[in-house]
Enzyme design. Structure first.
Site, mmCIF file in Angstrom:
data_model
loop_
_atom_site.group_PDB
_atom_site.id
_atom_site.type_symbol
_atom_site.label_atom_id
_atom_site.label_comp_id
_atom_site.label_asym_id
_atom_site.label_seq_id
_atom_site.Cartn_x
_atom_site.Cartn_y
_atom_site.Cartn_z
ATOM 1 N N THR A 122 0.814 -1.222 0.000
ATOM 2 C CA THR A 122 0.000 0.000 0.000
ATOM 3 C C THR A 122 0.844 1.268 0.000
ATOM 4 O O THR A 122 1.958 1.285 0.551
ATOM 5 C CB THR A 122 -0.922 -0.002 1.241
ATOM 6 O OG1 THR A 122 -1.509 1.294 1.386
ATOM 7 C CG2 THR A 122 -0.166 -0.299 2.524
ATOM 8 N N TYR A 146 -1.700 0.014 9.743
ATOM 9 C CA TYR A 146 -1.992 -0.594 8.436
ATOM 10 C C TYR A 146 -0.735 -0.504 7.578
ATOM 11 O O TYR A 146 -0.223 -1.519 7.080
ATOM 12 C CB TYR A 146 -3.180 0.121 7.783
ATOM 13 C CG TYR A 146 -3.417 -0.296 6.356
ATOM 14 C CD1 TYR A 146 -3.553 -1.633 6.017
ATOM 15 C CD2 TYR A 146 -3.502 0.665 5.345
ATOM 16 C CE1 TYR A 146 -3.758 -2.011 4.696
ATOM 17 C CE2 TYR A 146 -3.715 0.299 4.033
ATOM 18 C CZ TYR A 146 -3.841 -1.040 3.710
ATOM 19 O OH TYR A 146 -4.039 -1.421 2.408
#
Ligand code: UDP
Length: 341
Positions: A122, A146
């Site tokens: 990501t 995350y």
């Protein structure tokens, strides 16, 4: 082609948003996508293109069994928790699932003799960098669990490459949006937190208003800027990444975005064009863990993989998401989920 004649790709998270779109494309390309998913956020109804094995990445024997049974040629690893707000509130959950689960997967894969993996990383691994266009060589300074758990998995893949000859294509996604243009599958989270589907729900009257998370960021209109890429373009890159590995071209990291950023306010202004409706909205406070701007430089994917974004205009992403929303999405309740395959 019969199932047994097709090369198997193990798709973790194949019942989820991006994983299900990858399965559709893999099946069209002649592979058999085998989904491994714990159904924590995925849907059995999304698994239409190959068998479903319900299992958890934290369950190593279950992983071993799936490798023994299906003998996949390669792995596409999508399964993860992926909400920035939740990650800021519950970092332990993210480290355990995203890092612990991925480590189990990679170990099971190596034990089974597997070599090739395509991994969903990501842009959240980059953190906030003053709005500069991010390349694969930009520093990685995640702002939340995350991003940091995904960055840790990138490290695991690198080390298993050095020690066990694992080849990993790592894609750092920017903001994925849109749905299968045939509306067979789409994005369906309960509850929904991502901007475009939340906006669609508000446009449809299914929620009172879209709350804009902060208007005091150092951007031209004070709202956060993101680089949105259509899910079909994204999974097309995955197929190209798989072929890259099949050709023995080795480990490589690629950003996947369009190179153009839109602010939250700009996305909202485009809603009418894609849906014919305006979005009731209001301003709220910043969301913890949000970077002001994340925009991708994707020249490497274009150059090495021959990839280019074909459907990633805001209009097309919103239109496809709207078409999918109007189908009513997935109907099952979590308690009614059954195991297939
Ligand atoms: N956002 C917002 N309201 C919402 C959902 C998202 O203002 O209801 C903002 C969010 O804070 C971020 C951008 O929209 O700046 C994209 O958020 P999303 O959750 O879709 O993706 P992320 O960038 O977190 O991966």
């Amino acid at each position: 082609m019969s199932d047994s004649a097709r090369p198997v790709i193990l798709v973790t998270g194949g019942a989820g948003y991006i994983g299900s779109h990858a399965c559709k494309l893999l099946a069209q390309a002649g592979y058999l996508p085998v989904t491994f998913d714990n159904l924590s956020t995925g849907w059995t109804e999304a698994v239409k293109f190959g068998p479903l094995v319900v299992g958890d990445l934290l369950d190593k024997p279950a992983l071993k069994a799936v490798f023994d049974h299906y003998k996949p040629r390669a792995v596409m690893h999508f399964a993860a928790l992926s909400q920035v707000g939740e990650a800021a509130r519950e970092p332990g959950l993210y480290w355990r699932n995203n890092l612990g689960g991925s480590l189990n997967l990679v170990e099971a894969m190596v034990e089974a003799g597997g070599k090739d993996i395509v991994f969903s990383s990501t842009c959240a691994t980059y953190g906030d960098q003053d709005g500069v266009v991010l390349t694969e060589d930009s520093a990685q300074q995640p702002l939340n669990a995350y991003g940091s758990s995904k960055l840790a998995v990138e490290g695991v893949l690198r080390d298993f490459g050095t020690s066990h000859g694992l080849n990993a294509v790592i894609f750092r996604y920017f903001n994925v949006a849109g749905a299968d243009p045939e509306a067979e599958i789409g994005e369906w989270h309960k509850p929904e937190t991502h901007l475009i589907p939340v906006m669609i729900e508000a446009a449809a009257g299914a929620r009172e208003a879209l709350l804009i998370n902060g208007q005091d960021y150092p951007t031209h209109d004070g709202t956060c800027i993101r680089d949105y890429v259509h899910v079909m373009d994204l999974v097309d890159a995955h197929l190209r990444g798989l072929r890259w590995l099949e050709q023995g071209r080795g480990s490589r990291v690629f950003n996947l975005g369009t190179g153009v950023g839109f602010s939250v306010a700009e996305v909202i202004r485009n809603c009418h064009e894609g849906t014919g409706r305006n979005v009731p909205h209001a301003f709220g406070p910043r969301r913890a863990g949000d970077a002001a701007a994340l925009v991708s430089g994707s020249q490497r994917a274009q150059h090495d993989l021959g990839w280019s974004a074909q459907r990633s205009s805001l209009k097309m992403m919103i239109e496809d998401a709207w078409r999918w929303y109007l189908t009513g999405g997935y109907s099952e309740q979590p308690s009614q989920r059954t195991v297939e395959g």
